[in-house]
Write a protein that holds these residues in place. Sequence first.
Motif, PDB file in Angstrom:
ATOM      1  N   GLN A   4       0.820  -1.204   0.000  1.00 40.48           N
ATOM      2  CA  GLN A   4       0.000   0.000   0.000  1.00 40.48           C
ATOM      3  C   GLN A   4       0.857   1.258   0.000  1.00 40.48           C
ATOM      4  N   GLU A   5       1.937   1.241   0.779  1.00 37.10           N
ATOM      5  CA  GLU A   5       2.829   2.400   0.827  1.00 37.10           C
ATOM      6  C   GLU A   5       3.514   2.619  -0.521  1.00 37.10           C
ATOM      7  N   ARG A   6       3.828   1.555  -1.191  1.00 33.40           N
ATOM      8  CA  ARG A   6       4.498   1.675  -2.488  1.00 33.40           C
ATOM      9  C   ARG A   6       3.522   2.167  -3.561  1.00 33.40           C
ATOM     10  N   LEU A   7       2.307   1.655  -3.531  1.00 39.89           N
ATOM     11  CA  LEU A   7       1.303   2.099  -4.494  1.00 39.89           C
ATOM     12  C   LEU A   7       0.977   3.577  -4.315  1.00 39.89           C
ATOM     13  N   ALA A   8       0.998   4.046  -3.074  1.00 40.93           N
ATOM     14  CA  ALA A   8       0.705   5.452  -2.810  1.00 40.93           C
ATOM     15  C   ALA A   8       1.741   6.370  -3.439  1.00 40.93           C
ATOM     16  N   GLN A   9       2.963   5.847  -3.672  1.00 41.43           N
ATOM     17  CA  GLN A   9       4.018   6.634  -4.312  1.00 41.43           C
ATOM     18  C   GLN A   9       4.054   6.440  -5.825  1.00 41.43           C
ATOM     19  N   GLY A  10       3.150   5.610  -6.346  1.00 39.90           N
ATOM     20  CA  GLY A  10       3.129   5.358  -7.779  1.00 39.90           C
ATOM     21  C   GLY A  10       4.212   4.415  -8.245  1.00 39.90           C
ATOM     22  N   LYS A  11       4.765   3.603  -7.358  1.00 40.64           N
ATOM     23  CA  LYS A  11       5.842   2.687  -7.733  1.00 40.64           C
ATOM     24  C   LYS A  11       5.270   1.303  -8.021  1.00 40.64           C
ATOM     25  N   PRO A  12       5.878   0.555  -8.946  1.00 38.02           N
ATOM     26  CA  PRO A  12       5.336  -0.754  -9.341  1.00 38.02           C
ATOM     27  C   PRO A  12       5.444  -1.787  -8.226  1.00 38.02           C
ATOM     28  N   VAL A  13       4.450  -2.653  -8.165  1.00 35.61           N
ATOM     29  CA  VAL A  13       4.445  -3.729  -7.170  1.00 35.61           C
ATOM     30  C   VAL A  13       4.375  -5.102  -7.835  1.00 35.61           C
ATOM     31  N   GLY A  14       4.185  -5.148  -9.152  1.00 38.50           N
ATOM     32  CA  GLY A  14       4.150  -6.419  -9.849  1.00 38.50           C
ATOM     33  C   GLY A  14       2.929  -7.242  -9.484  1.00 38.50           C
ATOM     34  N   GLN A  15       3.020  -8.544  -9.709  1.00 38.95           N
ATOM     35  CA  GLN A  15       1.936  -9.468  -9.407  1.00 38.95           C
ATOM     36  C   GLN A  15       2.245 -10.219  -8.125  1.00 38.95           C
ATOM     37  N   ASP A  16       1.199 -10.692  -7.462  1.00 42.57           N
ATOM     38  CA  ASP A  16       1.386 -11.480  -6.245  1.00 42.57           C
ATOM     39  C   ASP A  16       2.021 -12.819  -6.610  1.00 42.57           C
ATOM     40  N   VAL A  17       3.098 -13.158  -5.903  1.00 46.15           N
ATOM     41  CA  VAL A  17       3.796 -14.424  -6.143  1.00 46.15           C
ATOM     42  C   VAL A  17       3.951 -15.160  -4.823  1.00 46.15           C
ATOM     43  N   PRO A  18       4.032 -16.484  -4.856  1.00 46.40           N
ATOM     44  CA  PRO A  18       4.125 -17.250  -3.604  1.00 46.40           C
ATOM     45  C   PRO A  18       5.544 -17.402  -3.076  1.00 46.40           C
ATOM     46  N   TYR A  19       6.527 -16.854  -3.770  1.00 46.30           N
ATOM     47  CA  TYR A  19       7.917 -17.130  -3.424  1.00 46.30           C
ATOM     48  C   TYR A  19       8.383 -16.312  -2.222  1.00 46.30           C
ATOM     49  N   ALA A  20       9.364 -16.867  -1.520  1.00 47.90           N
ATOM     50  CA  ALA A  20       9.878 -16.230  -0.303  1.00 47.90           C
ATOM     51  C   ALA A  20      10.887 -15.144  -0.638  1.00 47.90           C
ATOM     52  N   ALA A  21      10.906 -14.104   0.190  1.00 49.17           N
ATOM     53  CA  ALA A  21      11.944 -13.059   0.158  1.00 49.17           C
ATOM     54  C   ALA A  21      12.119 -12.436  -1.223  1.00 49.17           C
ATOM     55  N   MET A  22      11.025 -12.076  -1.868  1.00 44.90           N
ATOM     56  CA  MET A  22      11.130 -11.441  -3.188  1.00 44.90           C
ATOM     57  C   MET A  22      11.572  -9.984  -3.084  1.00 44.90           C
ATOM     58  N   GLY A  23      11.412  -9.381  -1.924  1.00 42.58           N
ATOM     59  CA  GLY A  23      11.881  -8.013  -1.744  1.00 42.58           C
ATOM     60  C   GLY A  23      11.235  -7.059  -2.718  1.00 42.58           C
ATOM     61  N   GLY A  24      12.069  -6.311  -3.458  1.00 44.23           N
ATOM     62  CA  GLY A  24      11.549  -5.326  -4.392  1.00 44.23           C
ATOM     63  C   GLY A  24      11.443  -5.809  -5.819  1.00 44.23           C
ATOM     64  N   LEU A  25      11.738  -7.076  -6.093  1.00 44.65           N
ATOM     65  CA  LEU A  25      11.725  -7.573  -7.462  1.00 44.65           C
ATOM     66  C   LEU A  25      10.292  -7.711  -7.970  1.00 44.65           C
ATOM     67  N   THR A  26      10.001  -7.081  -9.096  1.00 38.13           N
ATOM     68  CA  THR A  26       8.667  -7.158  -9.691  1.00 38.13           C
ATOM     69  C   THR A  26       8.718  -7.582 -11.154  1.00 38.13           C
ATOM     70  N   GLY A  27       9.903  -7.716 -11.737  1.00 38.27           N
ATOM     71  CA  GLY A  27      10.042  -8.108 -13.135  1.00 38.27           C
ATOM     72  C   GLY A  27      11.502  -8.099 -13.535  1.00 38.27           C
ATOM     73  N   PHE A  28      11.771  -8.362 -14.823  1.00 37.41           N
ATOM     74  CA  PHE A  28      13.148  -8.424 -15.288  1.00 37.41           C
ATOM     75  C   PHE A  28      13.850  -7.080 -15.187  1.00 37.41           C
ATOM     76  N   SER A  29      13.116  -5.993 -15.356  1.00 35.37           N
ATOM     77  CA  SER A  29      13.751  -4.677 -15.273  1.00 35.37           C
ATOM     78  C   SER A  29      14.235  -4.368 -13.860  1.00 35.37           C
ATOM     79  N   SER A  30      13.736  -5.106 -12.871  1.00 29.91           N
ATOM     80  CA  SER A  30      14.148  -4.860 -11.491  1.00 29.91           C
ATOM     81  C   SER A  30      15.629  -5.149 -11.270  1.00 29.91           C
ATOM     82  N   LEU A  31      16.228  -5.948 -12.140  1.00 26.80           N
ATOM     83  CA  LEU A  31      17.628  -6.311 -11.977  1.00 26.80           C
ATOM     84  C   LEU A  31      18.572  -5.215 -12.451  1.00 26.80           C
ATOM     85  N   ALA A  32      18.063  -4.257 -13.212  1.00 29.34           N
ATOM     86  CA  ALA A  32      18.899  -3.167 -13.711  1.00 29.34           C
ATOM     87  C   ALA A  32      19.054  -2.085 -12.648  1.00 29.34           C
ATOM     88  N   GLU A  33      20.099  -1.260 -12.808  1.00 31.71           N
ATOM     89  CA  GLU A  33      20.282  -0.143 -11.891  1.00 31.71           C
ATOM     90  C   GLU A  33      19.191   0.896 -12.111  1.00 31.71           C
TER      91      GLU A  33
END
Length: 297
Positions: free
Chosen positions: A173-202
Motif C-alpha cells: 500500500q505504501e508503495r502504491l501510494a508513491q506510484g511505484k510498481p508492485v508487480g503481481q502477487d507471487v508465492p515465493y519467499a523473500a522477493m523483496g523489491g523484485l517485480t520483473g526483469f527490469s528490477s535487476l537493472a540499476e
Amino acid sequence: MERLTFPAGGAAALDEYLEYRRIVGEDDGGKLFTPEEYEEYKRKVLPMRSENRLFVSWRSPTGMDCKLVGPETLCFCTHRYKQHKTDFRTIPQQRPLSLPCRVTGCQCGAYLYVPLNGAQPVRCRCKHFADQHSAAPGFICNACSKCSGFHSCFTCACGQPAYAHDTVVETKQERLAQGKPVGQDVPYAAMGGLTGFSSLAEGYMRLDDSGIGAPSVEVLDSPVTARDHPFLKAFQASSSSPETLTDVGTSSRVSSLRRPEEDDMAFFERRNCGKIKMEKAAKLKGKAPLPPTTKPS
C-alpha cells in the motif's frame, strides 16, 4: 563435451524441487517437508505473503530506487536477504521496519543494503571494507580503533554518495501510494523489491516508475539530435544521404517498438532481420558504380 541427460520425469522433478525451494526457502531447516507438511506450509504461508509482502529498495535522496533487493542480495552483515525475517502475519506499525538476520550468532538487527564496487564491498572512510565492520548497531570497524562507525563516500551511479541513500522497507500500500510498481502477487519467499526483469537493472537504467520512468511516446518518436547519446547518432548515421538518414531513423524507431502480439523471440528476431537488411542496403549503395567521366583531350 559430455551431455547431461535426465531420466524419464527427471526434468519435471527438478522443476518441482526448484519451485519448492523458492516457496519454502530455508524454513524447512535443511530437511525436506513431506508432501503433507508442504501442503500445510503453503496453506498457512501463501495467503500471508500475498497480503503482507514487504518491498525492499536502496533509495537515493531524489526518490529513485537505485537498487531493488532480491532473495540473493547481500546485507551489511554479509548474509543474504532471504536469510532475514521477511514473512509477517501482522506487519508492525513502527517505522522503519526492521528485518533481523536469522542466522545463528549474527548480530544484525535490521537488513541494510551496502553497494558493491565491482565485485568488492565498498570502503569506509577509515579505508577498511564494509565486511571488516561489525554488523551490530553502530557498525564499528574490527580492523582499527579510530573508526566511529561505517561511513562510505562511494558514489552511486545516480550521482549521490552511498551515505545519502537509505534502505527502505515498505508495504504494498505504501508503495502504491508513491506510484511505484508492485508487480503481481507471487508465492515465493523473500522477493523483496523484485517485480520483473527490469528490477535487476540499476535505477537510472530502469524504465519503470521505480527508476527514471518509462519515456513518453513523444520522446520515443522524436528525431535524434546532436545532444543525444553517441550510440543513437552512430546508429542513425549509417548513410550520408539525408533522405536515407530520415528513412533509417524512422524504421529503426518503428522496429524497436514491441508489438502487442509478439513474444520475446519474435521481437528480437524481427529487430535482427531489420538490422541485417539495413546493413546490406548500405553495402550495396557503397558498391554502386561511379558515373562515367570524359578524359581531357
